[in-house]
Write a protein that holds these residues in place. Structure first.
Motif, PDB file in Angstrom:
ATOM      1  N   ARG A  59       0.840  -1.187   0.000  1.00  0.00           N
ATOM      2  CA  ARG A  59       0.000   0.000   0.000  1.00  0.00           C
ATOM      3  C   ARG A  59       0.877   1.239   0.000  1.00  0.00           C
ATOM      4  NH1 ARG A  59      -4.229   0.250   4.656  1.00  0.00           N
ATOM      5  NH2 ARG A  59      -4.649   2.173   3.525  1.00  0.00           N
ATOM      6  N   ASN A  60       0.362   2.301  -0.578  1.00  0.00           N
ATOM      7  CA  ASN A  60       1.107   3.555  -0.625  1.00  0.00           C
ATOM      8  C   ASN A  60       1.013   4.286   0.700  1.00  0.00           C
ATOM      9  OD1 ASN A  60       1.940   3.280  -3.311  1.00  0.00           O
ATOM     10  ND2 ASN A  60       0.014   4.130  -4.081  1.00  0.00           N
ATOM     11  N   MET A  61       2.109   4.944   1.079  1.00  0.00           N
ATOM     12  CA  MET A  61       2.131   5.832   2.236  1.00  0.00           C
ATOM     13  C   MET A  61       2.780   7.138   1.784  1.00  0.00           C
ATOM     14  SD  MET A  61       3.802   5.387   6.073  1.00  0.00           S
ATOM     15  CE  MET A  61       2.674   4.099   6.602  1.00  0.00           C
ATOM     16  N   LEU A  62       1.965   8.161   1.579  1.00  0.00           N
ATOM     17  CA  LEU A  62       2.442   9.452   1.091  1.00  0.00           C
ATOM     18  C   LEU A  62       2.799  10.327   2.282  1.00  0.00           C
ATOM     19  CD1 LEU A  62       2.929  11.309  -1.334  1.00  0.00           C
ATOM     20  CD2 LEU A  62       0.536  12.052  -1.144  1.00  0.00           C
ATOM     21  N   LEU A  63       4.098  10.608   2.438  1.00  0.00           N
ATOM     22  CA  LEU A  63       4.592  11.347   3.606  1.00  0.00           C
ATOM     23  C   LEU A  63       5.121  12.728   3.236  1.00  0.00           C
ATOM     24  CD1 LEU A  63       6.527   8.471   5.458  1.00  0.00           C
ATOM     25  CD2 LEU A  63       4.209   9.307   5.898  1.00  0.00           C
ATOM     26  N   ASN A  64       4.638  13.300   2.132  1.00  0.00           N
ATOM     27  CA  ASN A  64       5.187  14.584   1.698  1.00  0.00           C
ATOM     28  C   ASN A  64       4.811  15.732   2.628  1.00  0.00           C
ATOM     29  OD1 ASN A  64       2.485  14.407   0.962  1.00  0.00           O
ATOM     30  ND2 ASN A  64       2.730  15.771  -0.798  1.00  0.00           N
ATOM     31  N   LYS A  65       3.837  15.527   3.496  1.00  0.00           N
ATOM     32  CA  LYS A  65       3.452  16.571   4.459  1.00  0.00           C
ATOM     33  C   LYS A  65       3.528  16.044   5.884  1.00  0.00           C
ATOM     34  CE  LYS A  65       0.491  19.066   1.225  1.00  0.00           C
ATOM     35  NZ  LYS A  65      -0.868  19.610   0.951  1.00  0.00           N
TER      36      LYS A  65
END
Length: 320
Positions: A98-104
């Motif tokens: 699964r994706n984990m978007l940590l850009n913020k």
């Protein structure tokens, strides 16, 4: 005399040990691993008897349902029940991330994902130890960047002088009802912080390796601290902790910052991508968290991944 032709000997058919049928190239794929011996060892070593019994009952009931559907010639429904067990579906489940978007930074949805996977990790049977300890692996955001919070021990502390550690210590049976209370109490005593927003769960490691590294049975607990800017470090004990600092997740998952060796079967790890060298138990626990939990997801940082990591290696309470 001419030699008699040799009889055409066919190789003996190998019957499946469970079904008694000649299945040829058809095979099973195991529960976790395709190799049977490896699969059985993993199940026995990492799961309790109640968990295995519950799984066995669930699988047996599935077979009963399949047998009933077959007997009633309800093939369409039978196909739907068996579809998750197809080789392609099994392979997809074992490799899917699964994706984990940590850009913020870390968000509550990410903490939920981490907590969910911690609770799914294999449970090893507890082992008796005369001395037990617990440490907190604190997750936080620093300037909107997802990080892990570390502490640099003072030169005057009794043990682990001038080393990077996680907050924690020996279990005090007079004060602590459980290992979580131990690391929370120690974090308050050492760093002056009692604002842990979420205790995500226990990071289950190879307890034998931990004991070889430090001689004590240490249980790591993952905690969510929120934004580092909201924490008050004014009550940090200078006799124990010289400084607290954060290292971005983006740096921690960068293999170029890690030195990994092995000494008599014990991993020797060192991280050199932060303001201080991280080694020993702290490096081992950090690496295991990254490999066993975080990297189970496909991590993305978006455009902010181009920011200079050193801007987020913030020292708190360190001398200029």
């Amino acid at each position: 005399l001419s030699a008699s032709p040799l009889p055409d000997i066919q190789p003996e058919s190998k019957l499946d040990e469970f079904t008694g049928l000649e299945l040829g190239p058809v095979k099973g794929y195991g529960v976790i691993h395709e190799d049977k011996s490896r699969d059985l060892k993993h199940l026995v070593d990492n799961f309790t008897s109640p968990a295995l019994a519950a799984a066995l009952r669930d699988r047996e009931e599935t077979l009963h349902i399949c047998a009933t559907l077959l007997e009633e010639r309800r093939f369409d429904q039978l196909a739907k029940v068996l579809m998750p067990f197809q080789a392609s579906k099994i392979s997809a489940r074992r490799t899917k991330k699964r994706n984990m978007l940590l850009n913020k930074g870390f968000k509550l949805e990410h903490i939920y994902m981490i907590r969910k996977y911690l609770h799914r990790m294999p449970r090893q049977l507890p082992r008796y130890a005369e001395k037990r300890a617990s440490v907190m692996l604190p997750l936080c955001n620093a300037g909107g960047v997802p990080c892990v919070l570390f502490q640099y021990r003072s030169e005057t502390v009794r043990s682990h002088k001038s080393q990077v550690c996680f907050p924690g210590g020996i279990v005090d049976n007079r004060k602590d009802a459980n290992i979580v209370e131990t690391c929370l109490r120690e974090m308050k005593e050492e760093m002056g912080i009692d604002d842990v927003r979420d205790v995500c769960g226990v990071l289950r490691c190879d307890w034998g390796i931990i004991t070889k590294l430090v001689g004590v049975s240490v249980t790591p607990v993952v905690g969510w601290m929120g934004d580092i800017e909201d924490l008050d470090f004014t009550d940090m004990d200078p006799t124990e902790v010289q400084a607290a600092f954060t290292v971005p997740i983006e740096d921690l998952i960068n293999d170029e910052y890690w030195n990994i060796k092995e000494n008599h079967g014990v991993p020797v790890l060192e991280f050199h991508g932060g303001p201080y060298r991280i080694w020993g138990l702290t490096a081992f626990l950090t690496y295991r968290f990254l490999q066993d939990v975080l990297k189970r997801y496909s991590i993305h940082f978006g455009n902010e991944s181009e920011l200079t990591p050193s801007l987020h290696k913030k020292r708190i309470g360190d001398d200029d």
